[in-house]
Design a protein around this motif. Sequence first.
Motif, short mmCIF file in Angstrom:
data_model
loop_
_atom_site.label_atom_id
_atom_site.label_comp_id
_atom_site.label_asym_id
_atom_site.label_seq_id
_atom_site.Cartn_x
_atom_site.Cartn_y
_atom_site.Cartn_z
N ALA A 27 0.83 -1.20 0.00
CA ALA A 27 0.00 0.00 0.00
C ALA A 27 0.87 1.26 0.00
CB ALA A 27 -0.93 0.00 1.22
N PHE A 28 1.91 1.26 0.82
CA PHE A 28 2.81 2.41 0.89
C PHE A 28 3.45 2.69 -0.47
CE2 PHE A 28 7.19 3.84 1.10
CZ PHE A 28 7.04 5.09 1.68
N TYR A 29 4.02 1.65 -1.09
CA TYR A 29 4.72 1.86 -2.36
C TYR A 29 3.76 2.24 -3.48
CZ TYR A 29 9.22 0.59 -0.52
OH TYR A 29 10.40 0.60 0.19
N ALA A 30 2.55 1.71 -3.46
CA ALA A 30 1.57 2.12 -4.47
C ALA A 30 1.30 3.61 -4.35
CB ALA A 30 0.28 1.32 -4.30
N ARG A 37 -6.31 4.65 -5.25
CA ARG A 37 -6.82 3.38 -4.73
C ARG A 37 -7.42 2.54 -5.84
NH1 ARG A 37 -11.03 0.54 -2.56
NH2 ARG A 37 -10.70 -0.43 -0.52
N ASP A 38 -8.16 3.16 -6.76
CA ASP A 38 -8.75 2.41 -7.86
C ASP A 38 -7.69 1.84 -8.80
OD1 ASP A 38 -11.39 2.56 -7.07
OD2 ASP A 38 -11.82 4.36 -8.24
N GLU A 39 -6.61 2.57 -9.02
CA GLU A 39 -5.52 2.02 -9.83
C GLU A 39 -4.87 0.82 -9.15
OE1 GLU A 39 -4.16 6.05 -12.23
OE2 GLU A 39 -3.38 5.70 -10.21
N LEU A 40 -4.72 0.91 -7.83
CA LEU A 40 -4.18 -0.22 -7.08
C LEU A 40 -5.13 -1.41 -7.16
CD1 LEU A 40 -2.15 -1.53 -5.17
CD2 LEU A 40 -3.31 -0.34 -3.26
N ARG A 41 -6.43 -1.15 -7.02
CA ARG A 41 -7.42 -2.23 -7.18
C ARG A 41 -7.27 -2.91 -8.53
NH1 ARG A 41 -12.92 -0.09 -7.36
NH2 ARG A 41 -13.48 -2.19 -7.97
N TYR A 42 -7.11 -2.11 -9.57
CA TYR A 42 -6.97 -2.66 -10.92
C TYR A 42 -5.71 -3.53 -11.04
CZ TYR A 42 -6.14 -3.02 -15.89
OH TYR A 42 -5.89 -3.51 -17.15
N ILE A 43 -4.61 -3.06 -10.47
CA ILE A 43 -3.36 -3.83 -10.53
C ILE A 43 -3.52 -5.15 -9.79
CG2 ILE A 43 -0.96 -3.91 -9.71
CD1 ILE A 43 -0.90 -0.84 -10.34
N LEU A 44 -4.12 -5.11 -8.62
CA LEU A 44 -4.30 -6.31 -7.82
C LEU A 44 -5.25 -7.31 -8.48
CD1 LEU A 44 -4.49 -4.68 -4.30
CD2 LEU A 44 -2.67 -6.19 -5.13
N ASP A 45 -6.32 -6.80 -9.09
CA ASP A 45 -7.34 -7.68 -9.66
C ASP A 45 -8.14 -6.92 -10.72
OD1 ASP A 45 -9.09 -9.74 -10.18
OD2 ASP A 45 -10.01 -9.72 -8.19
N PRO A 46 -7.69 -6.93 -11.98
CA PRO A 46 -8.39 -6.19 -13.03
C PRO A 46 -9.88 -6.53 -13.12
CG PRO A 46 -6.31 -7.02 -13.86
CD PRO A 46 -6.51 -7.62 -12.50
N ALA A 82 -5.00 -2.07 4.25
CA ALA A 82 -3.84 -1.29 4.71
C ALA A 82 -3.91 0.12 4.12
CB ALA A 82 -2.54 -1.99 4.32
N TRP A 83 -4.25 0.21 2.83
CA TRP A 83 -4.39 1.53 2.17
C TRP A 83 -5.43 2.37 2.92
CZ3 TRP A 83 -2.57 3.72 -2.59
CH2 TRP A 83 -3.24 4.88 -2.97
N ASP A 84 -6.60 1.77 3.14
CA ASP A 84 -7.69 2.50 3.80
C ASP A 84 -7.29 2.95 5.20
OD1 ASP A 84 -9.22 2.10 1.52
OD2 ASP A 84 -10.33 0.40 2.36
N ARG A 85 -6.63 2.08 5.94
CA ARG A 85 -6.19 2.40 7.29
C ARG A 85 -5.19 3.55 7.27
NH1 ARG A 85 -5.75 -2.47 8.42
NH2 ARG A 85 -3.58 -2.76 7.87
N MET A 86 -4.22 3.49 6.35
CA MET A 86 -3.20 4.54 6.26
C MET A 86 -3.82 5.87 5.82
SD MET A 86 -0.15 2.21 4.68
CE MET A 86 1.25 3.29 4.95
N GLU A 87 -4.83 5.79 5.00
CA GLU A 87 -5.55 7.00 4.57
C GLU A 87 -6.34 7.58 5.74
OE1 GLU A 87 -6.50 9.99 2.24
OE2 GLU A 87 -5.58 8.28 1.24
N GLU A 88 -7.09 6.74 6.43
CA GLU A 88 -7.96 7.19 7.51
C GLU A 88 -7.20 7.72 8.73
OE1 GLU A 88 -10.66 4.01 8.48
OE2 GLU A 88 -11.40 3.93 6.41
N ASN A 89 -6.07 7.07 9.07
CA ASN A 89 -5.36 7.51 10.27
C ASN A 89 -4.33 8.60 9.98
OD1 ASN A 89 -2.95 6.32 9.37
ND2 ASN A 89 -3.15 4.52 10.67
N GLY A 90 -4.28 9.07 8.74
CA GLY A 90 -3.45 10.20 8.39
C GLY A 90 -2.00 9.88 8.09
N GLU A 91 -1.64 8.59 8.01
CA GLU A 91 -0.25 8.24 7.74
C GLU A 91 0.22 8.80 6.40
OE1 GLU A 91 1.49 4.28 8.74
OE2 GLU A 91 -0.58 3.89 9.39
N PHE A 92 -0.60 8.66 5.36
CA PHE A 92 -0.21 9.18 4.05
C PHE A 92 -0.02 10.70 4.11
CE2 PHE A 92 -2.51 5.44 1.84
CZ PHE A 92 -1.34 4.71 1.75
N ALA A 93 -0.92 11.38 4.80
CA ALA A 93 -0.83 12.84 4.91
C ALA A 93 0.44 13.26 5.66
CB ALA A 93 -2.07 13.38 5.61
#
Length: 97
Positions: A27-30, A37-46, A82-93
């Motif tokens: 999630a971090f590297y993406a 998030r949608d691009e990551l979804r596509y990569i994981l499972d088109p 993991a992406w959603d958690r990092m977004e919600e808890n502000g890690e990405f920010a």
Amino acid sequence: MVGVSRNGPPFTWDEGRRTLLRAQLDAFYARAYGLTRDELRYILDPADVKGRDYPSETFSVLKEKEIRQHGEYRTRRLVLEAWDRMEENGEFARMDM
């Protein structure tokens, strides 16, 4: 690494912890590469994005193995959680991502 030391016994192998850490790193590297998030979804499972009839699979062997072993495509779920958690808890920010 030079200058890095750790006292104590080696870490105990923990497959569950390793799986979660790998999902967090994915999630971090993406996000670091600028994916949405949608691009990551596509990569994981088109097929998850384009529909069940989509003719391509990115990680078909992994997906099939995990469905057999876990009853679901676990990597996809864990990485997106993991992406959603990092977004919600502000890690990405906090990392200006």
